[in-house]
Structure formats: structure tokens, C-alpha cells
Design a protein around this motif. Structure first.
Motif, PDB file in Angstrom:
ATOM      1  N   VAL A   2       0.725   3.323 -58.303  1.00 15.93           N
ATOM      2  CA  VAL A   2       0.421   4.607 -58.942  1.00 15.93           C
ATOM      3  C   VAL A   2       0.342   5.690 -57.877  1.00 15.93           C
ATOM      4  O   VAL A   2      -0.471   5.623 -56.954  1.00 15.93           O
ATOM      5  N   GLN A   3       1.222   6.676 -58.033  1.00 15.23           N
ATOM      6  CA  GLN A   3       1.199   7.803 -57.097  1.00 15.23           C
ATOM      7  C   GLN A   3       0.521   8.987 -57.784  1.00 15.23           C
ATOM      8  O   GLN A   3       0.908   9.353 -58.897  1.00 15.23           O
ATOM      9  N   VAL A   4      -0.453   9.563 -57.096  1.00 15.61           N
ATOM     10  CA  VAL A   4      -1.227  10.659 -57.676  1.00 15.61           C
ATOM     11  C   VAL A   4      -1.019  11.917 -56.851  1.00 15.61           C
ATOM     12  O   VAL A   4      -1.075  11.870 -55.607  1.00 15.61           O
ATOM     13  N   GLY A   5      -0.758  13.017 -57.532  1.00 15.58           N
ATOM     14  CA  GLY A   5      -0.666  14.316 -56.873  1.00 15.58           C
ATOM     15  C   GLY A   5      -1.800  15.218 -57.331  1.00 15.58           C
ATOM     16  O   GLY A   5      -2.237  15.149 -58.486  1.00 15.58           O
ATOM     17  N   ILE A   6      -2.302  16.024 -56.417  1.00 15.62           N
ATOM     18  CA  ILE A   6      -3.349  16.992 -56.775  1.00 15.62           C
ATOM     19  C   ILE A   6      -2.894  18.364 -56.301  1.00 15.62           C
ATOM     20  O   ILE A   6      -2.543  18.540 -55.125  1.00 15.62           O
ATOM     21  N   VAL A   7      -2.887  19.315 -57.219  1.00 12.88           N
ATOM     22  CA  VAL A   7      -2.613  20.696 -56.840  1.00 12.88           C
ATOM     23  C   VAL A   7      -3.958  21.430 -56.904  1.00 12.88           C
ATOM     24  O   VAL A   7      -4.612  21.435 -57.949  1.00 12.88           O
ATOM     25  N   GLY A   8      -4.363  21.991 -55.771  1.00 12.96           N
ATOM     26  CA  GLY A   8      -5.681  22.629 -55.709  1.00 12.96           C
ATOM     27  C   GLY A   8      -6.729  21.702 -55.115  1.00 12.96           C
ATOM     28  O   GLY A   8      -7.909  21.767 -55.458  1.00 12.96           O
ATOM     29  N   ALA A   9      -6.302  20.832 -54.212  1.00 15.15           N
ATOM     30  CA  ALA A   9      -7.207  19.786 -53.693  1.00 15.15           C
ATOM     31  C   ALA A   9      -8.329  20.325 -52.827  1.00 15.15           C
ATOM     32  O   ALA A   9      -9.327  19.633 -52.614  1.00 15.15           O
ATOM     33  N   THR A  10      -8.200  21.539 -52.328  1.00 17.20           N
ATOM     34  CA  THR A  10      -9.287  22.043 -51.470  1.00 17.20           C
ATOM     35  C   THR A  10     -10.319  22.844 -52.252  1.00 17.20           C
ATOM     36  O   THR A  10     -11.350  23.230 -51.705  1.00 17.20           O
ATOM     37  N   GLY A  11     -10.072  23.084 -53.537  1.00 16.22           N
ATOM     38  CA  GLY A  11     -11.061  23.782 -54.365  1.00 16.22           C
ATOM     39  C   GLY A  11     -12.193  22.840 -54.759  1.00 16.22           C
ATOM     40  O   GLY A  11     -12.147  21.634 -54.469  1.00 16.22           O
TER      41      GLY A  11
END
Ligand code: 2RA
Length: 343
Positions: A2-11
Motif C-alpha cells: 500500500v502506497q500512501v501519499g499526503i498532500v499538506g503533510a507539514t500542516g
């Protein structure tokens, strides 16, 4: 795999998504942090180890299995559907952009995970709604909530890291004798409460207040349930609380309601008023479960009414935890523990 992407990971929410994925041992093969060219290439510490921020492109995001969007509604509007299009990733969007679109499921997995079906773009509810419905769903299933009045006590974290920083800094300033200031909130929040969250609507309610109405109606699939909310920002860092009065179709007794709430997953009953035990943001902070207590018969609606108080971590059940639970649900679906018994 399972590959997971996060957009906004530093918020604030992105950071919590990383922490929850790690804490709950979500079976990730790799975690990818996506950002604009300004941040791409930076190395960020995560619970999974150091991670180099990648330039966001729709193509790169589509190569993931799950993409968590912890960014603005305008970013979601621009990119979410393209990422989720057939052959792409499942998108779990924390913004309000798609919440009320009929084709997009608005999901609390313990309540309406089944509404996801084959959909690949899923909306995460507003924090205020998410925390309240955890306690309200079992009660609605058994007693049929007809009307509800909600007053909220919302933490600074609802306005992100900037909101938390403003509360901390302006509190220190106030203690040092400096004049009150504000930028994120409509007024100084330190030593104050502000009955204004999000923009005012033509009906006099704020958008935050109407989200509680609209989103609860959608999650419960009860468009006729009448809900009135007053949303108030208070000088607390990261847990929201809500005082709720419900009017029910079936008679409801506090002891029976508490017995039901004790069976609910994600809910801790904290209701020993004589021992000074009740939900409080201080205790709900950093907890996965929401707290419910102060359960009592309403002296307004009598045997058809109940008053209760909930506290829940705004960044967890109100955002990151719920988002990760949606992904967990998709990996391993389960039925809601409660089903509607009142027509
Ligand atoms: C707030 N509900 O507390 C908002 C954040 N989603 O400001």
C-alpha cells in the motif's frame, strides 16, 4: 503493498495523519509527501523516518493507493477528481470542497462506511460534526432524533498551526501586558470567546454552524432532522466541546442512553458528575475516542429529550484519525454497530 501519499503533510492535520498511520500500524509500503515546487526537495522528519518532499503532480499522486488531501478546498477542487479517476488513487479529502456533493460520500466509518461503495473520492466531515455524531448516532438509531440544538466550544487548532500559534503568542503577550492583537481570528482569542467561525450566511448562521446541520443530515441520511448550531471559538489549543440538546421520537431515559453509549466504538462515557467527572478538552486532547457525559433528561423536552456534553480532539476524530479510519475501512470493511430502529 500500500502506497500512501499526503498532500499538506507539514500542516497540523497532515502531521497527525502521519502520526496516526504510524501509531495504528496501517500497512504502508511507502509514504510519499507531496508539495509545491517551493517545498519539493526538503527533507522532513516523519514517524516513518526522514522523507524527501516530492513535487505534486496528478500523475505522481495517481500512482498511490491512497492520497490524503490535507490542504485547501480550492486545491481539492482542482485536483481531487483527476487523482481519483479510474486507475488512480483513492482520495480522502479533508476540505469542505466535496462534502455536500451528492455523488461524494461523506464518511464516519463507524456510522456510514457502507455509503462508500465503489466511490474513490471520499470526503472527511468537518471536525465539529465528526465529534458530535459519534455520540449522536447510537441515540438516533434507538430513539430517533427529530430536532437538535448544539452550542460549540471550539479550539484554536480548527484554524491550523497558525491558529494555535496565535493563541499561544497572544496569551503570552497578554500576560506580559501587551495590547491584544489578532490576525487569524476575527478578534483576539486569548482571554476571550468569539461567537464567529467561518463566514456569515444569508440566514444569520455562520458556515461552520450550517456545516453541522448539512453534514449531520447527510451522514445520518436524515434530511428532515432539524439542527440549529451556535459555533464559538474558545482559547483552547486542540479539542472541541459541544453542548447538545436532542428531541427524540421515542421516549429516552438517561440511564438507557448511557448504556447504549457505552457500547459505541470510538466513544468514552465520562459521566460521574458527583465525582467531578465529565468530558473536558483537557482530557480529550490527543485521545482517539470522543468523550460524552453530563447526560441528563431535558427539562424542556422532558421524556422526549436529553442534554449531553461531548469533547473530542479536533485534529484526531475531527480530521486525521477519521481520515485514516476511512482508509482502514476500505482495507477491511465492517458494518455499523447500530442500525436505525425508528422510522
Ligand atoms: C474550525 N471546524 O474549528 C473548523 C475547522 N475545520 O475552525
Amino acid at each position: 503493498m500500500v502506497q500512501v501519499g499526503i498532500v499538506g503533510a507539514t500542516g497540523a492535520v497532515g502531521q497527525e495523519i502521519l502520526a496516526v498511520l504510524h501509531d495504528r500500524k496501517f500497512a504502508v509500503t511507502s509514504v510519499h509527501l507531496f508539495a509545491s515546487a517551493r517545498s519539493a526537495g526538503k527533507v522532513v522528519e516523519t514517524p516513518f523516518g526522514p522523507s524527501t518532499v516530492q513535487l505534486f503532480t496528478v500523475e505522481a499522486a495517481r500512482a498511490m493507493d491512497y492520497v490524503f488531501l490535507a490542504v485547501s478546498g480550492s486545491f481539492a477542487l482542482e485536483h481531487a477528481e483527476a487523482i481519483a479517476a479510474p486507475g488512480g488513487a483513492v482520495v480522502i479529502d479533508n476540505s469542505s470542497a466535496f462534502r455536500m456533493q451528492p455523488a461524494v460520500p461523506l464518511v464516519i466509518p463507524e456510522i456510514n462506511g457502507a455509503s462508500i461503495g465503489a466511490k474513490r473520492l471520499i470526503a472527511n466531515p468537518n471536525c465539529t460534526t465528526a465529534i458530535a455524531v459519534m455520540a449522536l448516532w447510537p441515540l438516533h438509531c434507538h430513539y430517533g432524533i427529530q430536532k437538535m440544538i448544539v452550542s460549540t466550544y471550539q479550539a484554536a487548532s480548527g484554524a491550523g498551526v497558525e491558529g494555535m500559534d496565535e493563541l499561544l503568542n497572544t496569551t503570552k503577550d497578554a500576560l506580559a501586558g501587551a495590547p491584544p492583537s489578532h490576525k487569524v481570528f476575527a478578534h483576539p482569542l486569548a482571554f476571550n470567546v468569539i461567537p464567529h467561525i467561518d463566514v456569515f450566511q444569508p440566514n444569520g448562521y455562520t458556515k461552520e454552524e450550517m456545516k453541522v446541520t448539512w453534514e449531520t443530515n447527510k451522514i445520518f441520511d436524515e434530511l428532515d432532522m432539524k439542527i440549529s448550531c451556535t459555533a464559538v471559538r474558545i482559547p483552547i489549543l486542540r479539542a472541541h466541546s459541544e453542548a447538545i440538546t436532542i428531541q427524540t421520537k421515542r421516549p429516552i431515559a438517561p440511564a438507557d442512553a448511557l448504556a447504549l453509549l457505552r457500547q459505541a466504538d470510538g466513544v468514552d462515557v465520562v459521566d460521574e458528575p458527583l465525582a467531578n467527572k465529565y468530558p473536558m478538552p483537557l482530557h480529550a486532547t490527543s485521545k482517539y475516542n470522543i468523550e460524552v457525559g453530563r447526560v441528563r433528561q431535558s427539562i424542556v423536552f422532558e421524556e422526549h429529550g436529553l442534554d449531553l456534553f461531548v469533547s473530542g480532539d479536533q485534529l484526531l476524530r475531527g480530521a486525521a484519525l477519521n481520515a485514516v479510519l476511512i482508509a482502514e475501512y476500505l482495507e477491511k470493511p465492517y458494518p455499523s454497530k447500530f442500525a436505525k430502529q425508528v422510522a
